[in-house]
Write an enzyme that holds these catalytic residues in place. Structure first.
Site, PDB file in Angstrom:
ATOM      1  N   GLY A 100       0.823  -1.214   0.000  1.00  0.00           N
ATOM      2  CA  GLY A 100       0.000   0.000   0.000  1.00  0.00           C
ATOM      3  C   GLY A 100       0.854   1.260   0.000  1.00  0.00           C
ATOM      4  O   GLY A 100       0.529   2.240  -0.676  1.00  0.00           O
ATOM      5  N   THR A 101       1.943   1.231   0.747  1.00  0.00           N
ATOM      6  CA  THR A 101       2.793   2.426   0.841  1.00  0.00           C
ATOM      7  C   THR A 101       3.334   2.789  -0.537  1.00  0.00           C
ATOM      8  O   THR A 101       3.275   3.954  -0.960  1.00  0.00           O
ATOM      9  CB  THR A 101       3.956   2.172   1.826  1.00  0.00           C
ATOM     10  OG1 THR A 101       3.380   1.870   3.106  1.00  0.00           O
ATOM     11  CG2 THR A 101       4.870   3.374   1.943  1.00  0.00           C
ATOM     12  N   ASN A 181      -7.780   4.364   8.634  1.00  0.00           N
ATOM     13  CA  ASN A 181      -7.187   3.208   9.314  1.00  0.00           C
ATOM     14  C   ASN A 181      -7.207   3.321  10.825  1.00  0.00           C
ATOM     15  O   ASN A 181      -7.025   2.331  11.520  1.00  0.00           O
ATOM     16  CB  ASN A 181      -5.742   3.001   8.834  1.00  0.00           C
ATOM     17  CG  ASN A 181      -4.918   4.265   8.863  1.00  0.00           C
ATOM     18  OD1 ASN A 181      -5.301   5.275   8.282  1.00  0.00           O
ATOM     19  ND2 ASN A 181      -3.808   4.235   9.548  1.00  0.00           N
ATOM     20  N   GLN A 209      -7.686   0.216   3.669  1.00  0.00           N
ATOM     21  CA  GLN A 209      -8.490  -0.275   4.804  1.00  0.00           C
ATOM     22  C   GLN A 209      -9.925  -0.588   4.398  1.00  0.00           C
ATOM     23  O   GLN A 209     -10.576  -1.418   5.028  1.00  0.00           O
ATOM     24  CB  GLN A 209      -8.516   0.754   5.947  1.00  0.00           C
ATOM     25  CG  GLN A 209      -7.191   0.918   6.661  1.00  0.00           C
ATOM     26  CD  GLN A 209      -6.822  -0.276   7.559  1.00  0.00           C
ATOM     27  OE1 GLN A 209      -7.679  -1.064   7.958  1.00  0.00           O
ATOM     28  NE2 GLN A 209      -5.549  -0.384   7.872  1.00  0.00           N
ATOM     29  N   SER A 229      -3.832  -3.138  -0.463  1.00  0.00           N
ATOM     30  CA  SER A 229      -2.698  -3.817   0.168  1.00  0.00           C
ATOM     31  C   SER A 229      -3.127  -5.206   0.618  1.00  0.00           C
ATOM     32  O   SER A 229      -4.125  -5.356   1.335  1.00  0.00           O
ATOM     33  CB  SER A 229      -2.209  -3.013   1.369  1.00  0.00           C
ATOM     34  OG  SER A 229      -1.261  -3.761   2.085  1.00  0.00           O
ATOM     35  N   HIS A 231      -1.926  -7.499   2.713  1.00  0.00           N
ATOM     36  CA  HIS A 231      -1.886  -8.042   4.092  1.00  0.00           C
ATOM     37  C   HIS A 231      -3.014  -7.532   4.970  1.00  0.00           C
ATOM     38  O   HIS A 231      -3.125  -7.924   6.132  1.00  0.00           O
ATOM     39  CB  HIS A 231      -0.513  -7.794   4.740  1.00  0.00           C
ATOM     40  CG  HIS A 231      -0.232  -6.374   5.154  1.00  0.00           C
ATOM     41  ND1 HIS A 231      -0.312  -5.963   6.461  1.00  0.00           N
ATOM     42  CD2 HIS A 231       0.148  -5.293   4.448  1.00  0.00           C
ATOM     43  CE1 HIS A 231       0.021  -4.681   6.546  1.00  0.00           C
ATOM     44  NE2 HIS A 231       0.303  -4.254   5.329  1.00  0.00           N
ATOM     45  N   CYS A 354       2.100   2.115  11.512  1.00  0.00           N
ATOM     46  CA  CYS A 354       3.180   2.760  10.757  1.00  0.00           C
ATOM     47  C   CYS A 354       3.722   3.975  11.493  1.00  0.00           C
ATOM     48  O   CYS A 354       4.783   4.477  11.168  1.00  0.00           O
ATOM     49  CB  CYS A 354       2.674   3.183   9.387  1.00  0.00           C
ATOM     50  SG  CYS A 354       1.928   1.804   8.540  1.00  0.00           S
TER      51      CYS A 354
HETATM   52  N1  PMP Z   1      -2.836   3.072   3.648  1.00  0.00           N
HETATM   53  C1  PMP Z   1      -3.532   2.706   4.718  1.00  0.00           C
HETATM   54  C2  PMP Z   1      -4.869   3.341   4.955  1.00  0.00           C
HETATM   55  C3  PMP Z   1      -3.031   1.748   5.596  1.00  0.00           C
HETATM   56  O1  PMP Z   1      -3.734   1.407   6.673  1.00  0.00           O
HETATM   57  C4  PMP Z   1      -1.779   1.163   5.318  1.00  0.00           C
HETATM   58  C5  PMP Z   1      -1.192   0.101   6.237  1.00  0.00           C
HETATM   59  N2  PMP Z   1      -1.063   0.512   7.554  1.00  0.00           N
HETATM   60  C6  PMP Z   1      -1.082   1.579   4.177  1.00  0.00           C
HETATM   61  C7  PMP Z   1      -1.637   2.521   3.358  1.00  0.00           C
HETATM   62  C8  PMP Z   1       0.257   0.994   3.835  1.00  0.00           C
HETATM   63  O2  PMP Z   1       0.136  -0.299   3.331  1.00  0.00           O
HETATM   64  P1  PMP Z   1       1.373  -1.336   3.398  1.00  0.00           P
HETATM   65  O3  PMP Z   1       1.481  -1.754   4.829  1.00  0.00           O
HETATM   66  O4  PMP Z   1       0.972  -2.439   2.490  1.00  0.00           O
HETATM   67  O5  PMP Z   1       2.572  -0.612   2.917  1.00  0.00           O
END
Ligand code: PMP
Length: 408
Positions: A100-101, A181, A209, A229, A231, A354
């Protein structure tokens, strides 16, 4: 080395010790009550089974022309078709990423530089975006873009008239997440996308999310880009996807390879991509059942906590995600609460995983009007498909004991 009997097989002493330790560890994990699914979810065993062949036997590089490569590419193509069908997109509109990042970074930075070529250098992002969006926007600010935040109301939602007032013909990109999130609050994505388009801007939504819990139809939502994402829906970590509507201009993201139509180079993580698609399909197929279950779990947790005064729900009402519960517990520091719960074998969060290395109060909660002190009294509990009502009640009972003790 001396061998000792261990079941049917013979093991060296060191090996036997290791197995004993591993078994103990598994027991500890089995005794853990995991209530932090917004941070991550465990890999579903069915999904692991679908991934394994691409880690072992069919391990080819998807870009190799030989049989093993072609089989790997076939699996990637099927995964892309599957994700595209699930979000009502075309396969060539789906790009796989490392999570996602990365998808968020790409949408914001790649989208902003493409907008600059149209003479638009203002970027609007909601004040409650994930750090993957916020930090990408800060990078753009340092590079001369104008970044403007769309404030949220006390329920954690962007209001349409506020967003509309900020839009003009210099805005190139608007980013508002589908579900937050930390609170589970849903945003009016379709209406915001319409406003952005009226002003000539591209609209991106981070659906990381939201996707595990609601149907995603990119056409009905009217979005130009959307991130996922794996996971967050019981797939592997380190894999994500970015939907980019055909015709939408975006700059390439990783150079050095022709993968992902030349925009995101790098050897494809075939097993992870297979896992993402299978996990997302399973999440979508079990959506209505899981929503029912998650609502029951959330209600059970709140029911146990109802013996306490001074506990309130932040920014999540009936139509929001039942999986995520953000609570303000007056008189209790969230770091102390998370630590005490952990000692009791219950995993919960003080906010986004994060940002958990930072001691700053949550930007989401302060954007909703909480003072720094109030935000530090807020915790996130998030439920998942393997939770039972009994363990959720047990976790909540432990929370009640801890809150009473910490308040003394
Ligand atoms: N966007 C949101 C809303 C998230 O909750 C997260 C994960 N915490 C991410 C992006 C990032 O995704 P990833 O952990 O796959 O990098």
């Amino acid at each position: 080395m001396r061998n000792i009997e261990c079941g049917m097989r013979h093991y060296g002493i060191m090996e036997a010790k290791q197995i004993k330790m591993q078994n103990a560890r598994q027991r500890i994990e089995m005794n853990t009550i995991y209530l932090d699914h917004a941070a991550t979810t465990p890999l579903d065993k069915d999904i692991l089974d679908k991934m394994l062949p691409y880690l072992t036997g069919t391990f080819g590089n998807a870009d190799s022309p030989h049989a093993l490569g072609r089989k790997a590419m076939n699996a990637v193509d099927n995964a892309r078709d599957c994700v595209a069908a699930l979000i009502n997109a075309k396969p060539n509109e789906v790009y796989f990423t490392s999570g996602g990042t990365e998808a968020d970074n790409w949408a914001i930075i790649g989208g902003a530089y493409a907008a600059k070529e149209r003479g638009r250098t203002k970027i609007l992002i909601s004040a409650i975006e994930h750090h993957a969006v916020l930090a990408a926007a800060e990078k753009l600010r340092a590079d001369g873009f104008e970044i403007v935040q769309i404030p949220v109301n006390e329920g954690g939602r962007c209001e349409l008239n506020t967003a509309e007032a900020l839009l003009d013909d210099t805005v190139g990109l608007v980013a508002v997440m589908a579900a937050n999130n930390e609170t589970g609050a849903l945003q009016p994505i379709k209406a915001l996308a319409d406003l952005a388009h009226k002003a000539g801007a591209v609209f991106f939504t981070d659906a990381v999310q939201a996707a595990p819990y609601m149907p995603i139809d990119v056409k009905a939502l009217g979005v130009d880009m959307l991130s996922l994402s794996s996971h967050k829906f019981y797939g592997p970590k380190g894999c994500g996807a970015l939907y980019i509507k055909s015709g939408v201009k975006i700059k390439g993201h990783v150079v050095g390879g022709e993968q992902e139509r030349g925009l995101r180079g790098g050897t494809t993580n075939v097993a992870a991509v297979v896992g993402l698609a299978a996990a997302y399909q399973k999440a979508v197929e079990t959506l209505s059942h899981s929503q029912e279950k998650l609502t029951a779990l959330r209600n059970a947790f709140l029911d146990e906590l109802s013996v306490l005064d001074g506990v309130s729900i932040n920014g999540n009402n009936e139509n929001d995600l039942p999986a995520v519960l953000n609570l303000r517990i007056e008189g209790v520091n969230n770091a102390d609460f998370v630590y005490s719960m952990d000692l009791q074998g219950v995993c919960v969060a003080a906010g986004s995983a994060c940002a958990s290395a930072s001691i700053k109060p949550s930007h989401v909660l302060t954007a909703m009007g909480f003072s720094d002190e109030q935000a530090k009294e807020c915790v996130r509990i998030s439920f998942g498909k393997y939770n039972t009502e009994a363990e959720v009640r047990e976790g909540a009972k432990k929370a009640v004991e801890i809150i009473n003790r910490l308040r003394k």
